[in-house]
Design a protein around this motif. Structure first.
Motif, short mmCIF file in Angstrom:
data_model
loop_
_atom_site.label_atom_id
_atom_site.label_comp_id
_atom_site.label_asym_id
_atom_site.label_seq_id
_atom_site.Cartn_x
_atom_site.Cartn_y
_atom_site.Cartn_z
N TYR A 133 -7.10 -68.84 -42.89
CA TYR A 133 -7.02 -67.57 -43.66
C TYR A 133 -7.04 -67.89 -45.43
O TYR A 133 -6.29 -68.56 -45.69
N GLU A 134 -8.04 -67.42 -46.07
CA GLU A 134 -8.09 -67.65 -47.51
C GLU A 134 -7.40 -66.58 -48.34
O GLU A 134 -7.96 -65.49 -47.99
N VAL A 135 -6.77 -66.97 -49.30
CA VAL A 135 -6.29 -65.91 -50.42
C VAL A 135 -6.73 -66.50 -51.67
O VAL A 135 -6.57 -67.86 -51.88
N ASP A 136 -7.03 -65.81 -52.61
CA ASP A 136 -7.30 -66.21 -54.11
C ASP A 136 -6.15 -65.70 -54.91
O ASP A 136 -6.02 -64.58 -55.15
N PRO A 137 -5.28 -66.75 -55.44
CA PRO A 137 -4.16 -66.10 -56.06
C PRO A 137 -4.66 -65.61 -57.53
O PRO A 137 -3.75 -64.81 -57.95
N LYS A 138 -5.78 -65.63 -58.03
CA LYS A 138 -6.36 -65.27 -59.34
C LYS A 138 -6.83 -63.72 -59.00
O LYS A 138 -7.02 -63.12 -60.07
N SER A 139 -7.21 -63.46 -57.61
CA SER A 139 -7.90 -62.26 -57.60
C SER A 139 -6.86 -61.01 -57.48
O SER A 139 -5.73 -61.39 -57.16
N THR A 140 -7.46 -59.81 -57.50
CA THR A 140 -6.71 -58.55 -57.44
C THR A 140 -7.17 -57.77 -56.34
O THR A 140 -8.29 -57.81 -56.04
N TYR A 141 -6.38 -57.54 -55.39
CA TYR A 141 -6.92 -56.73 -54.05
C TYR A 141 -6.36 -55.21 -54.04
O TYR A 141 -5.22 -55.05 -54.47
N PRO A 142 -7.08 -54.58 -53.44
CA PRO A 142 -6.75 -53.33 -53.15
C PRO A 142 -5.51 -53.03 -52.22
O PRO A 142 -5.53 -53.75 -51.27
N LEU A 143 -4.39 -52.02 -52.59
CA LEU A 143 -3.40 -51.77 -51.81
C LEU A 143 -3.51 -50.53 -51.43
O LEU A 143 -3.45 -49.50 -52.11
N SER A 144 -3.43 -50.27 -50.19
CA SER A 144 -3.74 -48.88 -49.71
C SER A 144 -2.33 -48.54 -48.73
O SER A 144 -1.61 -49.35 -48.32
N ASN A 197 -2.54 -42.83 -44.41
CA ASN A 197 -2.70 -41.60 -44.57
C ASN A 197 -2.77 -41.29 -46.05
O ASN A 197 -2.77 -40.09 -46.48
N LYS A 198 -3.11 -42.15 -46.92
CA LYS A 198 -3.33 -41.81 -48.45
C LYS A 198 -4.19 -42.54 -49.00
O LYS A 198 -4.75 -42.18 -50.08
N GLY A 199 -4.59 -43.61 -48.46
CA GLY A 199 -5.90 -44.24 -49.05
C GLY A 199 -5.28 -45.42 -50.00
O GLY A 199 -4.15 -45.72 -50.08
N LYS A 200 -6.09 -45.71 -51.03
CA LYS A 200 -5.61 -46.74 -52.01
C LYS A 200 -4.66 -46.10 -53.06
O LYS A 200 -4.99 -45.06 -53.43
N ILE A 201 -3.43 -46.91 -53.04
CA ILE A 201 -2.44 -46.33 -54.08
C ILE A 201 -2.17 -47.36 -55.15
O ILE A 201 -1.50 -47.15 -56.12
N GLY A 202 -3.01 -48.36 -55.15
CA GLY A 202 -3.11 -49.27 -56.40
C GLY A 202 -3.49 -50.63 -56.09
O GLY A 202 -4.14 -50.85 -55.10
N ASP A 203 -3.05 -51.67 -56.83
CA ASP A 203 -3.72 -52.99 -56.73
C ASP A 203 -2.48 -53.94 -56.42
O ASP A 203 -1.48 -53.74 -56.70
N CYS A 204 -2.75 -55.27 -56.18
CA CYS A 204 -1.79 -56.41 -55.93
C CYS A 204 -2.47 -57.64 -56.08
O CYS A 204 -3.69 -57.71 -55.99
#
Length: 104
Positions: free
Chosen positions: A32-43, A46-53
């Protein structure tokens, strides 16, 4: 304001398969890979995208969500959704937040 930090559950695709039909359950991921420099969508359900993380991994291998906005929801939980390649490498694509209310 202190940076909020929440543990990320890697089983989002399995726990909430109906939420994200583009992401079938991860069955054979070797890593499982995550990039600590990337920004990911946060949903949110019942509301969809609410921001980034951002997501970071600690020395024990646990993943942590760092929202780029103040989370005020009661008792939030965070789930990972992955894109898996043919070699079995799962790359984080989005994060789902659930709240006490949405889990009822």
């Amino acid at each position: 304001m202190n940076q909020q930090r929440f543990q990320l559950d890697r089983r989002g695709s399995e726990s909430y398969p109906a939420f994200w039909s583009d992401h079938p359950p991860v069955i054979r991921a070797n890593s499982y890979e995550v990039d600590p420099k990337s920004t990911y969508p946060l949903s949110e359900i019942n509301k969809g995208k609410i921001g980034d993380c951002k997501v970071e991994r600690d020395q024990s291998g646990n993943d942590w969500v760092l929202p780029l906005f103040q989370v005020t929801a009661e008792d939030p939980e965070f789930y990972a959704f992955w894109d898996v390649d043919e070699d079995g490498t799962a790359s984080l694509s989005t994060v789902l937040m659930t709240t006490r209310e949405s889990r009822r």
